[in-house]
Design a protein around this motif. Structure first.
Motif, PDB file in Angstrom:
ATOM      1  N   LYS A   1      35.097  52.694  -6.138  1.00 31.95           N
ATOM      2  CA  LYS A   1      34.445  53.441  -5.376  1.00 31.95           C
ATOM      3  C   LYS A   1      33.454  52.986  -4.462  1.00 31.95           C
ATOM      4  CE  LYS A   1      36.248  57.115  -7.192  1.00 31.95           C
ATOM      5  NZ  LYS A   1      37.488  57.876  -6.557  1.00 31.95           N
ATOM      6  N   LEU A   2      33.656  53.030  -3.123  1.00 34.71           N
ATOM      7  CA  LEU A   2      32.557  52.347  -2.323  1.00 34.71           C
ATOM      8  C   LEU A   2      31.406  53.460  -1.974  1.00 34.71           C
ATOM      9  CD1 LEU A   2      35.170  50.750   0.370  1.00 34.71           C
ATOM     10  CD2 LEU A   2      33.815  49.731  -1.753  1.00 34.71           C
ATOM     11  N   GLY A   3      30.381  52.842  -1.889  1.00 31.13           N
ATOM     12  CA  GLY A   3      29.129  53.496  -1.554  1.00 31.13           C
ATOM     13  C   GLY A   3      28.040  52.712  -0.572  1.00 31.13           C
ATOM     14  N   PHE A   4      27.143  53.383  -0.200  1.00 32.79           N
ATOM     15  CA  PHE A   4      26.121  52.834   0.589  1.00 32.79           C
ATOM     16  C   PHE A   4      25.680  51.468   0.167  1.00 32.79           C
ATOM     17  CE2 PHE A   4      22.155  52.639   3.025  1.00 32.79           C
ATOM     18  CZ  PHE A   4      22.513  52.303   3.935  1.00 32.79           C
ATOM     19  N   SER A   5      25.247  51.507  -1.149  1.00 26.89           N
ATOM     20  CA  SER A   5      24.916  50.338  -1.866  1.00 26.89           C
ATOM     21  C   SER A   5      25.668  49.045  -1.788  1.00 26.89           C
ATOM     22  CB  SER A   5      24.441  50.580  -3.387  1.00 26.89           C
ATOM     23  OG  SER A   5      25.488  50.972  -4.217  1.00 26.89           O
ATOM     24  N   SER A   6      26.967  49.432  -2.022  1.00 29.28           N
ATOM     25  CA  SER A   6      28.232  48.355  -1.916  1.00 29.28           C
ATOM     26  C   SER A   6      28.060  48.105  -0.452  1.00 29.28           C
ATOM     27  CB  SER A   6      29.424  48.749  -2.302  1.00 29.28           C
ATOM     28  OG  SER A   6      29.873  49.825  -1.709  1.00 29.28           O
ATOM     29  N   PHE A   7      27.818  48.620   0.589  1.00 28.77           N
ATOM     30  CA  PHE A   7      27.741  48.593   1.997  1.00 28.77           C
ATOM     31  C   PHE A   7      26.884  47.565   2.244  1.00 28.77           C
ATOM     32  CE2 PHE A   7      25.744  49.264   6.315  1.00 28.77           C
ATOM     33  CZ  PHE A   7      26.896  48.694   7.189  1.00 28.77           C
ATOM     34  N   LEU A   8      25.594  47.918   1.647  1.00 27.82           N
ATOM     35  CA  LEU A   8      24.304  46.961   1.826  1.00 27.82           C
ATOM     36  C   LEU A   8      24.522  45.615   1.443  1.00 27.82           C
ATOM     37  CD1 LEU A   8      21.443  49.611   1.671  1.00 27.82           C
ATOM     38  CD2 LEU A   8      22.272  48.220   3.590  1.00 27.82           C
ATOM     39  N   ALA A   9      25.128  45.420   0.250  1.00 26.08           N
ATOM     40  CA  ALA A   9      25.237  44.442  -0.493  1.00 26.08           C
ATOM     41  C   ALA A   9      26.251  43.399   0.351  1.00 26.08           C
ATOM     42  CB  ALA A   9      25.771  44.558  -2.202  1.00 26.08           C
ATOM     43  N   GLU A  10      27.130  43.855   0.689  1.00 26.18           N
ATOM     44  CA  GLU A  10      28.287  43.284   1.452  1.00 26.18           C
ATOM     45  C   GLU A  10      27.450  42.888   2.924  1.00 26.18           C
ATOM     46  OE1 GLU A  10      32.312  43.770   3.937  1.00 26.18           O
ATOM     47  OE2 GLU A  10      32.221  44.773   2.040  1.00 26.18           O
ATOM     48  N   ALA A  11      26.819  43.674   3.768  1.00 25.10           N
ATOM     49  CA  ALA A  11      26.072  43.146   4.743  1.00 25.10           C
ATOM     50  C   ALA A  11      25.025  42.092   4.596  1.00 25.10           C
ATOM     51  CB  ALA A  11      25.374  44.595   5.550  1.00 25.10           C
ATOM     52  N   THR A  12      24.439  42.099   3.428  1.00 24.64           N
ATOM     53  CA  THR A  12      23.342  41.084   3.373  1.00 24.64           C
ATOM     54  C   THR A  12      24.017  39.745   2.629  1.00 24.64           C
ATOM     55  OG1 THR A  12      22.762  41.947   1.070  1.00 24.64           O
ATOM     56  CG2 THR A  12      21.477  42.877   3.027  1.00 24.64           C
ATOM     57  N   LYS A  13      25.408  39.604   2.223  1.00 21.96           N
ATOM     58  CA  LYS A  13      26.118  38.510   1.715  1.00 21.96           C
ATOM     59  C   LYS A  13      25.821  37.337   2.936  1.00 21.96           C
ATOM     60  CE  LYS A  13      30.376  38.694   0.795  1.00 21.96           C
ATOM     61  NZ  LYS A  13      31.559  39.073   0.309  1.00 21.96           N
ATOM     62  N   PRO A  14      25.627  36.228   2.466  1.00 21.86           N
ATOM     63  CA  PRO A  14      25.588  35.040   3.226  1.00 21.86           C
ATOM     64  C   PRO A  14      26.676  34.663   3.817  1.00 21.86           C
ATOM     65  CG  PRO A  14      24.991  34.319   1.001  1.00 21.86           C
ATOM     66  CD  PRO A  14      25.019  35.679   1.111  1.00 21.86           C
ATOM     67  N   GLN A  15      26.794  34.338   5.129  1.00 24.44           N
ATOM     68  CA  GLN A  15      28.033  33.976   5.598  1.00 24.44           C
ATOM     69  C   GLN A  15      28.238  32.582   5.943  1.00 24.44           C
ATOM     70  OE1 GLN A  15      27.982  36.397   9.471  1.00 24.44           O
ATOM     71  NE2 GLN A  15      28.469  38.061   8.569  1.00 24.44           N
TER      72      GLN A  15
END
Length: 71
Positions: A12-26
């Protein structure tokens, strides 16, 4: 049982998983010419600046002249 149950998955994807992926270092690959580096690695260009390897998996993207690697 609804038809949606057949289409939903266990992850299940939620807003918190979206934020975790967005802040992951590239991982930025240091290169002057992303297209030349990708060709040297055997990657093929895909739409919107993405690059795929031989198996078709997206491995990198060119963003603002920098090559960003994907896990």
């Amino acid at each position: 049982m609804s038809r949606w149950d057949h289409w939903s998955n266990s992850h299940k994807l939620g807003f918190s998983s979206f934020l975790a992926e967005a802040t992951k270092p590239q991982t930025i690959i240091p290169t002057q010419d992303p297209a030349a580096y990708a060709a040297q690695q055997g990657w093929t260009p895909a739409p919107f600046g993405y690059y795929k390897d031989g198996s078709g998996k997206v491995v990198a993207r060119s963003i603002e002249g920098q090559l960003v690697a994907y896990d």
